[in-house]
Write a protein that holds these residues in place. Structure first.
Motif, PDB file in Angstrom:
ATOM      1  N   UNK A  74       0.835  -1.207   0.000  1.00  0.00           N
ATOM      2  CA  UNK A  74       0.000   0.000   0.000  1.00  0.00           C
ATOM      3  C   UNK A  74       0.870   1.258   0.000  1.00  0.00           C
ATOM      4  N   UNK A  75       1.958   1.212   0.747  1.00  0.00           N
ATOM      5  CA  UNK A  75       2.865   2.361   0.820  1.00  0.00           C
ATOM      6  C   UNK A  75       3.557   2.591  -0.524  1.00  0.00           C
ATOM      7  N   UNK A  76       3.915   1.513  -1.203  1.00  0.00           N
ATOM      8  CA  UNK A  76       4.545   1.633  -2.532  1.00  0.00           C
ATOM      9  C   UNK A  76       3.582   2.283  -3.526  1.00  0.00           C
ATOM     10  N   UNK A  77       2.316   1.890  -3.477  1.00  0.00           N
ATOM     11  CA  UNK A  77       1.313   2.489  -4.371  1.00  0.00           C
ATOM     12  C   UNK A  77       1.192   3.980  -4.085  1.00  0.00           C
ATOM     13  N   UNK A  78       1.195   4.330  -2.779  1.00  0.00           N
ATOM     14  CA  UNK A  78       1.109   5.748  -2.402  1.00  0.00           C
ATOM     15  C   UNK A  78       2.336   6.511  -2.896  1.00  0.00           C
ATOM     16  N   UNK A  79       3.536   5.916  -2.756  1.00  0.00           N
ATOM     17  CA  UNK A  79       4.774   6.579  -3.188  1.00  0.00           C
ATOM     18  C   UNK A  79       4.826   6.740  -4.705  1.00  0.00           C
ATOM     19  N   UNK A  80       4.102   5.892  -5.419  1.00  0.00           N
ATOM     20  CA  UNK A  80       4.024   6.014  -6.875  1.00  0.00           C
ATOM     21  C   UNK A  80       3.001   7.060  -7.312  1.00  0.00           C
ATOM     22  N   UNK A  81       2.345   7.688  -6.311  1.00  0.00           N
ATOM     23  CA  UNK A  81       1.328   8.721  -6.577  1.00  0.00           C
ATOM     24  C   UNK A  81       0.177   8.200  -7.439  1.00  0.00           C
ATOM     25  N   UNK A  82      -0.206   6.950  -7.172  1.00  0.00           N
ATOM     26  CA  UNK A  82      -1.320   6.335  -7.898  1.00  0.00           C
ATOM     27  C   UNK A  82      -2.522   6.232  -6.964  1.00  0.00           C
ATOM     28  N   UNK A  83      -3.656   6.769  -7.410  1.00  0.00           N
ATOM     29  CA  UNK A  83      -4.904   6.626  -6.667  1.00  0.00           C
ATOM     30  C   UNK A  83      -5.519   5.277  -7.028  1.00  0.00           C
ATOM     31  N   UNK A  84      -5.752   4.433  -6.013  1.00  0.00           N
ATOM     32  CA  UNK A  84      -6.270   3.084  -6.266  1.00  0.00           C
ATOM     33  C   UNK A  84      -7.580   3.132  -7.060  1.00  0.00           C
ATOM     34  N   UNK A  85      -8.388   4.165  -6.831  1.00  0.00           N
ATOM     35  CA  UNK A  85      -9.654   4.279  -7.567  1.00  0.00           C
ATOM     36  C   UNK A  85      -9.422   4.381  -9.068  1.00  0.00           C
ATOM     37  N   UNK A  86      -8.283   4.972  -9.450  1.00  0.00           N
ATOM     38  CA  UNK A  86      -7.981   5.111 -10.876  1.00  0.00           C
ATOM     39  C   UNK A  86      -7.660   3.781 -11.532  1.00  0.00           C
ATOM     40  N   UNK A  87      -7.360   2.766 -10.723  1.00  0.00           N
ATOM     41  CA  UNK A  87      -7.029   1.445 -11.285  1.00  0.00           C
ATOM     42  C   UNK A  87      -8.260   0.572 -11.478  1.00  0.00           C
ATOM     43  N   UNK A  88      -9.428   1.040 -11.025  1.00  0.00           N
ATOM     44  CA  UNK A  88     -10.624   0.191 -11.036  1.00  0.00           C
ATOM     45  C   UNK A  88     -11.043  -0.239 -12.433  1.00  0.00           C
ATOM     46  N   UNK A  89     -10.850   0.633 -13.409  1.00  0.00           N
ATOM     47  CA  UNK A  89     -11.240   0.283 -14.775  1.00  0.00           C
ATOM     48  C   UNK A  89     -10.355  -0.814 -15.358  1.00  0.00           C
ATOM     49  N   UNK A  90      -9.194  -1.048 -14.742  1.00  0.00           N
ATOM     50  CA  UNK A  90      -8.232  -2.012 -15.274  1.00  0.00           C
ATOM     51  C   UNK A  90      -8.099  -3.253 -14.398  1.00  0.00           C
ATOM     52  N   UNK A  91      -8.788  -3.264 -13.261  1.00  0.00           N
ATOM     53  CA  UNK A  91      -8.526  -4.307 -12.265  1.00  0.00           C
ATOM     54  C   UNK A  91      -9.070  -5.667 -12.678  1.00  0.00           C
ATOM     55  N   UNK A  92      -8.293  -6.694 -12.374  1.00  0.00           N
ATOM     56  CA  UNK A  92      -8.715  -8.076 -12.546  1.00  0.00           C
ATOM     57  C   UNK A  92      -9.357  -8.541 -11.246  1.00  0.00           C
ATOM     58  N   UNK A  93     -10.095  -9.663 -11.261  1.00  0.00           N
ATOM     59  CA  UNK A  93     -10.692 -10.161 -10.015  1.00  0.00           C
ATOM     60  C   UNK A  93      -9.647 -10.416  -8.922  1.00  0.00           C
ATOM     61  N   UNK A  94      -8.471 -10.941  -9.309  1.00  0.00           N
ATOM     62  CA  UNK A  94      -7.421 -11.219  -8.327  1.00  0.00           C
ATOM     63  C   UNK A  94      -6.911  -9.915  -7.715  1.00  0.00           C
ATOM     64  N   UNK A  95      -6.687  -8.918  -8.545  1.00  0.00           N
ATOM     65  CA  UNK A  95      -6.225  -7.614  -8.049  1.00  0.00           C
ATOM     66  C   UNK A  95      -7.273  -7.013  -7.115  1.00  0.00           C
ATOM     67  N   UNK A  96      -8.523  -7.157  -7.495  1.00  0.00           N
ATOM     68  CA  UNK A  96      -9.626  -6.626  -6.690  1.00  0.00           C
ATOM     69  C   UNK A  96      -9.623  -7.243  -5.293  1.00  0.00           C
ATOM     70  N   UNK A  97      -9.479  -8.566  -5.229  1.00  0.00           N
ATOM     71  CA  UNK A  97      -9.432  -9.250  -3.940  1.00  0.00           C
ATOM     72  C   UNK A  97      -8.219  -8.803  -3.126  1.00  0.00           C
ATOM     73  N   UNK A  98      -7.066  -8.680  -3.800  1.00  0.00           N
ATOM     74  CA  UNK A  98      -5.853  -8.278  -3.105  1.00  0.00           C
ATOM     75  C   UNK A  98      -5.987  -6.887  -2.500  1.00  0.00           C
ATOM     76  N   UNK A  99      -6.530  -5.955  -3.278  1.00  0.00           N
ATOM     77  CA  UNK A  99      -6.705  -4.589  -2.790  1.00  0.00           C
ATOM     78  C   UNK A  99      -7.644  -4.560  -1.588  1.00  0.00           C
ATOM     79  N   UNK A 100      -8.712  -5.358  -1.639  1.00  0.00           N
ATOM     80  CA  UNK A 100      -9.650  -5.412  -0.512  1.00  0.00           C
ATOM     81  C   UNK A 100      -8.968  -5.941   0.748  1.00  0.00           C
ATOM     82  N   UNK A 101      -8.153  -6.974   0.585  1.00  0.00           N
ATOM     83  CA  UNK A 101      -7.443  -7.540   1.743  1.00  0.00           C
ATOM     84  C   UNK A 101      -6.417  -6.544   2.294  1.00  0.00           C
TER      85      UNK A 101
END
Length: 434
Positions: free
Chosen positions: A183-210
């Motif tokens: 989560x910290x790496x995503x923040x340091x990359x200046x990426x908003x997780x909401x912006x990834x929703x259009x590209x997310x796979x089911x596995x990524x979705x589960x991982x982000x929720x966890x």
């Protein structure tokens, strides 16, 4: 039986107070903040005290549910004051340190069971939850406690404190550390997780929720779990080494080494097929409910809030990525999709019976003697908004033509339209309404 929960105004202590109150124990909670304590006391209908010593002296069981960093000091202070024959339990996620302190400070005529409920404050049922017991000695209380937990269908693990902490170094320390790092790496990359929703796979979705579930926990608690487990430093360093090694392998374009690492990792994961099956179930469950919601737009639907238990029934007007809009006739509701579960048609009917007025009507209909009253009854029972059907009379008297019989059904329904549907079904069977 009186149970005192030291630190029962918040977090897991509050959850345990709620569970024990449901089991009709006499529960007293303590906490430093008197305002919060009184509010929690009123909310759970339990007793509140700001005096730990008084609660300890008057309770059969004392449960210590304070921050890990404070647990040892609280045990030192309160254990010597416990009543002979009573039981002391702590519920921290690190067991080696508290166990040694209990062994030193708990009087000989008081039993103690270092315990770790492997679930969090959001838990609403003990069924299937894991709880670890690490007793130094098993006295008269131990079989009673174990039986109680088994009766609640909990999975009881018995081990020693050292083994518990070794396993928790993987289950908690490594998991929390790696998830927070991601989560910290995503923040340091200046990426908003909401912006990834259009590209997310089911596995990524589960991982982000966890990951979100872990990072949203009390950071002081997660820090204490990292700090207090003696195995933590080795686990964190090994993780850091593994990350650096994998990075270097990719940077040097060493495909063979990467494949070797991936295969070693795979072989060490145990039963891969079972893991695939469980993850498939989780993904399919998410997709299934999402599809139900998409197909229900413009239709009536029942939604149960997974935390409050409140049921909302209405027309699904709109469905977005995160929220949905429900028209409940009285007003429009905006609900977060992740916080609700869709009721089945049967569950929806049951809730309607609870929440709405129920209508009743008796309908008599003449059929040929060959007609099967039970087939007709079952058919009526499947009509939308019919809640109950009983056969209350079978009549072949003077008013009924020879070769025919009259069936009278007592029908309960959520609305009068259901009775008209019933009459149409009866006519469709060849019946004549009396």
């Amino acid at each position: 039986m009186k149970i005192g929960i030291i630190g029962g105004t918040r977090g897991l202590g509050k959850t345990l107070a709620w569970f024990f109150k449901r089991e009709n124990f006499d529960v007293t909670i303590t906490g430093r903040d008197e305002t919060v304590g009184k509010i929690t006391s009123y909310e759970l209908n339990v007793n509140y005290s700001s005096n730990n010593e008084e609660v300890v002296k008057s309770s059969d069981i004392i449960i210590i549910s304070v921050p890990i960093s404070s647990t040892k000091d609280v045990i030192k202070e309160l254990a010597p004051k416990m009543t002979p024959g009573s039981l002391l339990i702590d519920v921290t996620s690190v067991k080696e340190g508290p166990s040694k302190i209990m062994e030193k400070y708990v009087p000989k005529d008081v039993e103690f069971i270092p315990t770790h409920p492997v679930f969090g404050p959001r838990t609403t049922s003990l069924n299937g939850q894991i709880i670890v017991l690490t007793p130094k000695k098993k006295g008269k209380w131990y079989p009673k406690v174990k039986k109680f937990l088994k009766n609640k269908k909990m999975k009881v693990i018995e081990t020693v404190p050292q083994e518990h902490d070794k396993m928790m170094a993987i289950v908690q320390v490594l998991t929390h550390f790696s998830y927070i790092s991601t989560a910290y790496a995503i923040a340091k990359l200046n990426v908003n997780v909401k912006d990834t929703q259009d590209f997310e796979s089911p596995i990524y979705n589960l991982m982000i929720d966890m990951i979100a579930r872990i990072v949203s926990q009390n950071p002081f608690l997660t820090y204490s779990i990292q700090l207090e487990n003696k195995n933590g430093e080795l686990v964190r360093q090994t993780f850091a080494d593994a990350v650096c090694e994998l990075k270097d392998v990719i940077s040097t374009k060493d495909e063979d080494k990467f494949v070797d690492i991936a295969l070693i990792a795979t072989k060490n994961m145990g039963d891969i097929q079972s893991a695939l099956g469980r993850s498939d179930k989780a993904i399919n469950s998410l997709n299934h409910e999402s599809n139900i919601l998409k197909m229900s737009i413009g239709k009536e639907i029942g939604l149960k809030h997974i935390y409050s238990g409140i049921v909302h029934i209405g027309i699904l007007e709109d469905l977005g990525p995160e929220f949905l809009k429900l028209n409940t006739n009285k007003h429009h509701k905006k609900l977060k999709i992740s916080n609700v579960e869709v009721l089945s048609e049967k569950e929806l009917i049951q809730w309607k019976i609870k929440l709405q007025k129920n209508y009743s009507q008796s309908i008599s209909c003449v059929f040929p003697l060959t007609a099967d009253q039970y087939v007709i009854k079952d058919t009526i029972n499947n009509i939308k908004d019919i809640t109950n059907v009983k056969i209350i009379d079978v009549y072949t008297g003077p008013q009924i033509q020879e070769g025919f019989t009259s069936f009278t059904f007592k029908i309960e329904a959520l609305n009068n339209a259901a009775f008209e549907s019933t009459k149409n079904i009866l006519k469709g069977f060849g019946g004549v309404i009396r």
